[in-house]
Design an enzyme around this catalytic site. Structure first.
Site, PDB file in Angstrom:
ATOM      1  CD  GLU A  54      -2.939  23.333  18.312  1.00 20.89           C
ATOM      2  OE1 GLU A  54      -4.052  23.563  17.821  1.00 20.89           O
ATOM      3  OE2 GLU A  54      -2.386  24.058  19.164  1.00 20.89           O
ATOM      4  CE  LYS A  93      -4.205  20.595   8.381  1.00 17.62           C
ATOM      5  NZ  LYS A  93      -5.508  20.356   7.840  1.00 17.62           N
ATOM      6  CG  ASP A 132      -9.987  15.901   7.481  1.00 13.17           C
ATOM      7  OD1 ASP A 132     -10.127  17.022   6.950  1.00 13.17           O
ATOM      8  OD2 ASP A 132      -9.888  14.858   6.827  1.00 13.17           O
ATOM      9  CE1 TYR A 149      -4.356  32.247  16.099  1.00 12.35           C
ATOM     10  CE2 TYR A 149      -5.513  32.072  14.009  1.00 12.35           C
ATOM     11  CZ  TYR A 149      -4.546  32.661  14.791  1.00 12.35           C
ATOM     12  OH  TYR A 149      -3.775  33.654  14.263  1.00 12.35           O
ATOM     13  CE  LYS A 156      -3.126  17.932   4.262  1.00 14.83           C
ATOM     14  NZ  LYS A 156      -4.253  18.140   3.676  1.00 14.83           N
ATOM     15  CB  CYS A 215     -27.768  -2.730 -19.268  1.00 13.87           C
ATOM     16  SG  CYS A 215     -28.092  -3.640 -17.748  1.00 13.87           S
ATOM     17  CB  CYS A 270     -31.242  -6.108 -19.653  1.00 12.32           C
ATOM     18  SG  CYS A 270     -31.155  -4.318 -19.686  1.00 12.32           S
ATOM     19  CB  CYS A 314     -29.887  -0.043 -17.068  1.00  8.03           C
ATOM     20  SG  CYS A 314     -30.975  -1.168 -17.959  1.00  8.03           S
ATOM     21  CB  CYS A 336     -32.949  -4.306 -16.387  1.00  7.91           C
ATOM     22  SG  CYS A 336     -31.228  -4.468 -15.951  1.00  7.91           S
TER      23      CYS A 336
HETATM   24  S1  IVH Z   1      -4.564  26.636  13.321  1.00  3.31           S
HETATM   25  C1  IVH Z   1      -3.601  30.601  10.860  1.00  3.31           C
HETATM   26  N1  IVH Z   1      -4.961  24.315  14.430  1.00  3.31           N
HETATM   27  O1  IVH Z   1      -6.424  23.163   9.167  1.00  3.31           O
HETATM   28  C2  IVH Z   1      -4.006  29.197  10.842  1.00  3.31           C
HETATM   29  N2  IVH Z   1      -5.832  24.663  12.249  1.00  3.31           N
HETATM   30  O2  IVH Z   1      -4.963  24.822   6.561  1.00  3.31           O
HETATM   31  C3  IVH Z   1      -4.846  28.832  11.979  1.00  3.31           C
HETATM   32  N3  IVH Z   1      -7.095  22.754  11.379  1.00  3.31           N
HETATM   33  O3  IVH Z   1      -8.032  26.044   8.081  1.00  3.31           O
HETATM   34  C4  IVH Z   1      -5.260  27.411  11.952  1.00  3.31           C
HETATM   35  N4  IVH Z   1      -6.870  21.460  13.124  1.00  3.31           N
HETATM   36  O4  IVH Z   1      -9.391  24.368   9.357  1.00  3.31           O
HETATM   37  C5  IVH Z   1      -5.171  25.067  13.330  1.00  3.31           C
HETATM   38  N5  IVH Z   1      -5.287  22.335  15.580  1.00  3.31           N
HETATM   39  C6  IVH Z   1      -5.470  23.081  14.497  1.00  3.31           C
HETATM   40  C7  IVH Z   1      -6.205  22.608  13.393  1.00  3.31           C
HETATM   41  C8  IVH Z   1      -6.356  23.431  12.273  1.00  3.31           C
HETATM   42  C9  IVH Z   1      -7.386  21.564  11.928  1.00  3.31           C
HETATM   43  C10 IVH Z   1      -7.514  23.168  10.011  1.00  3.31           C
HETATM   44  C11 IVH Z   1      -8.107  24.534   9.914  1.00  3.31           C
HETATM   45  C12 IVH Z   1      -7.268  25.285   8.942  1.00  3.31           C
HETATM   46  C13 IVH Z   1      -6.539  24.181   8.241  1.00  3.31           C
HETATM   47  C14 IVH Z   1      -5.125  24.568   7.875  1.00  3.31           C
END
Ligand code: IVH
Length: 666
Positions: free
Chosen positions: A110, A112, A114, A223, A309, A404, A407, A422, A428
């Site tokens: 999946e 990740k 942010d 989750y 990552k 500055c 000036c 400044c 200025c």
């Molecule tokens: S699973 C037990 N799935 O990434 C861990 N985390 O350090 C359960 N995150 O704190 C997390 N996308 O904030 C999971 N598809 C995803 C995610 C995800 C982003 C974040 C989450 C977590 C950090 C991992």
């Protein structure tokens, strides 16, 4: 350096980064650098168990705990994921799982996301609690704020959901919302959010959930936790959850070989850039919950999952020079001038160095080869120096200027702030020109026919030295100047003339008082009917205006204490600019509640809560959220909360009923 010293230095540095990241929402290093430093520390600590410290940043995840929220202990601790930038380590993970399980298995890949992680608790299909990760053990109860996020169901659809369960996910601020928010912050000269993640977590921590609602956050859930989940598969459970109304990523994919996992990683490394929200990697999870239990957890993260990552887009180029920009409020920003380099599709020549601390931290020398990154940020930033490319003949060290650049005034730095200013506001040049440009801008006096270049020319010729001088210009002054014909001269004079109709609130904004953006200007115009009233207000009176705190109030006082600014106001008054509320406005506004802090509580019959809020503001009062010794009175409806009632009685604060309040205003 001995190992002990190194460990201590790393701990101290990581503590500082944690604080910048979680508390201030203003990180100063990239995630990658942070992760690398953390890993270095973990390795050293492993080699030297004698230096164990229970408070090391390696033994806890960063804390986003905020003293203004109630803290809740997580039923299941919120762990983080082991993460890596290396495909090899992903292959190692896969192999480890295969060996430990010693049977067939699938993984779910999946994105990740942010953002800011959140844990939602549902009981009998109703959202009862939303808690941030905090330190992993306990987090902040941000339920009220989370309830404003439309993609989070307050009540579940369908059936088949367990009686009680938790679902975790990520709160996100979409790119478009983030960019608009930063544009707005730029207009108000407020510090920008570095990326959507900080913007999302900063927003979740706001005290005013109406503002949270206006920020248009989004959420993906990934989750599910509970005793009686419908299936054994993580993927299958999430599909069920989608049926209950949760927003589940449509890009989950079950894979049964490492090759499929890599295909997924490679595909999303580029495709993710088209998504409306920020992602920073891929999460790979063993799909079967039974197998997950078999694999178990380490102290900090599950053994059944890993995060890969993505590298932020990065380039290496030469630092040619550092120059300094002076804004209209005098803030001085260092800018790195770089050998042009291609980065994520655009040529980058300049990068902001933000402030002296960040610049110092990078230890830059002219001629260094530096790394430029464009990660989740819109403005490219310098993340480090290529130490391999440093030669014996390293250029001069870059030190923040003391005077500055425009000036030559000696710069000042306010204690506790990262920015240098400044102080020479009145003389200025970029500050003067910047203030005039702000004054004529569309949202302020909206003077057509004038732009930055014309302002620059007028200033250089000595025709205008401040905004009020614009009202002294004649067509004869302008005609015949470079690129100025009769028509342009006429247009400018007309534009200036028309600006005399601009309402009071926009004139206040146009003055360019630091921290007074459009919203604050509106509030001031509601609370004070003339500029003289505003200029005469003391700190307490100013602080009693809605949305105005110590910082803004002090800035207003300082502005009007300066002779130069008072003279400008006088000149504007003589020119006929609106320095008081219009008649129509004046009829709607009074000062009956001036200086009063009022708490609204309970349920009302005659008007809505919002209507009462508006009445308070229109009559010069300030609506505040919680009762304190400074509260003037409580506008109390029915069923006022018992704790509020008790607090009011304890502090001896009177309560007014709806009827009494309306009578007061009559
Ligand atoms: S699973 C037990 N799935 O990434 C861990 N985390 O350090 C359960 N995150 O704190 C997390 N996308 O904030 C999971 N598809 C995803 C995610 C995800 C982003 C974040 C989450 C977590 C950090 C991992």
């Amino acid at each position: 350096m001995t190992a002990k010293e190194k460990i201590e230095a790393l701990r101290e540095e990581l503590h500082r980064h944690n604080y910048n990241y979680y508390v201030l929402s203003q990180p100063t290093v990239s995630d990658k650098e942070f992760d690398e430093k953390m890993r270095e520390l973990q390795d050293l600590e492993e080699q030297h168990p004698e230096y164990y410290d229970e408070n090391s940043p390696s033994v806890r995840v960063g804390s986003d705990i905020n003293k203004n929220f109630i803290q809740v202990t997580h039923k299941y601790p919120m762990l983080s994921l082991a993460n890596t930038y290396s495909e090899e380590e992903i292959a190692d993970f896969y192999e480890r799982v295969r060996k430990t399980l010693n049977e067939e298995f699938e993984v779910c890949c999946e994105l990740k996301y942010d953002g800011s992680s959140i844990s939602l608790t549902y009981e009998k299909g109703i959202l009862v609690r939303a808690v941030t990760r905090g330190d992993g053990e306990k987090g902040d109860d941000v339920t009220t704020n989370v309830k404003t996020i439309r993609s989070i169901p307050l009540k579940l659809h369908g059936k088949g959901y367990p009686d009680a369960f938790e679902i975790r996910g990520e709160i996100l601020m979409p790119w478009l919302v983030f960019e608009e928010l930063n544009r707005e912050k730029e207009r108000r000269e407020e510090p920008l959010f570095a990326n959507p993640r900080n913007a999302a977590s900063g927003t979740l921590k706001l005290q005013n959930s109406a503002v949270v609602a206006s920020r248009k956050l989004d959420a993906y859930l990934y989750y599910l936790l509970g005793d009686k989940l419908p299936c054994d598969g993580h993927y299958e459970n999430l599909q069920e959850a989608a049926g209950w109304g949760f927003k589940i990523s449509p890009y989950l994919k079950k894979c049964s070989s490492i090759e499929e996992v890599f295909d997924y990683i490679h595909y999303w490394d580029t495709e993710r850039k088209k998504l409306p929200v920020a992602t920073d990697g891929i999460v790979i999870k063993v799909n079967s919950l039974r197998q997950q239990r078999n694999l178990g957890f380490t102290a900090k993260s599950p053994r059944w999952a890993i995060a890969y990552k993505f590298q932020a887009e990065k380039a290496c180029t030469r630092l040619n020079e550092v120059t300094y920009q002076v804004g209209r409020t005098g803030a001085v920003t260092p800018v790195a001038n770089l050998e042009p380099v291609l980065l994520a599709g655009t040529v980058v020549k300049r990068a902001s160095l933000h402030n002296a601390d960040i610049m110092e931290g990078l230890d830059l020398h002219i001629g260094d080869m530096v790394y430029v990154e464009k990660g989740g940020e819109i403005i490219p930033k310098i993340t480090g120096v290529d130490t391999n490319a440093i030669s014996m003949l390293r250029g001069e060290k870059v030190r923040f200027i003391e005077r500055c650049p425009e000036c030559k005034a000696r710069l000042i730095r306010i204690e506790g702030e990262a920015v240098h200013y400044c102080p020479n506001e009145a003389h200025c040049p970029p500050q003067i020109k910047g203030k005039i440009e702000h004054f004529i801008s569309r949202r302020a006096m909206n003077i057509e026919g004038l732009g930055p270049e014309t302002v620059d020319m007028f200033y250089k010729l000595g025709l205008v030295c401040n905004s009020a001088d614009l009202y002294r210009l004649t067509a004869d002054d302008i005609r015949g100047l470079e690129r100025m014909g009769d028509k342009s001269a006429e247009n400018i004079i007309q534009g200036v003339e028309k600006s005399k109709e601009v309402p009071f609130e926009r004139v206040i904004f146009a003055l360019g008082i630091r921290f007074v953006g459009e919203t604050v200007a509106k509030k001031l115009a509601r609370a004070f009917s003339t500029i003289d009233e505003l200029m005469g207000a003391d700190l307490e009176t100013l602080k009693n205006v809605d949305e105005i705190g110590e910082k803004i109030a002090e800035s207003i006082l300082k502005f009007f204490s300066q002779e130069n600014n008072r003279r400008i106001v006088d000149q504007l008054r003589n020119a006929g600019v609106q320095l008081q509320r219009s008649k129509e406005d004046a009829e709607q506004y009074t000062n009956k509640l001036a200086g009063q802090s009022i708490v609204i509580s309970g349920v009302f019959n005659l008007h809505s809560r919002d209507e009462y809020k508006e009445m308070i503001e229109k009559n010069g009062g300030k609506n505040v959220g919680s009762i304190s010794s400074k509260t003037s009175f409580i506008l109390a409806g029915e069923n006022m909360g018992p704790s509020k009632l008790e607090k009011a009685q304890k502090l001896g604060i009177r309560t007014l009923s709806e009827e009494e309040f309306l009578q007061l205003l009559e």
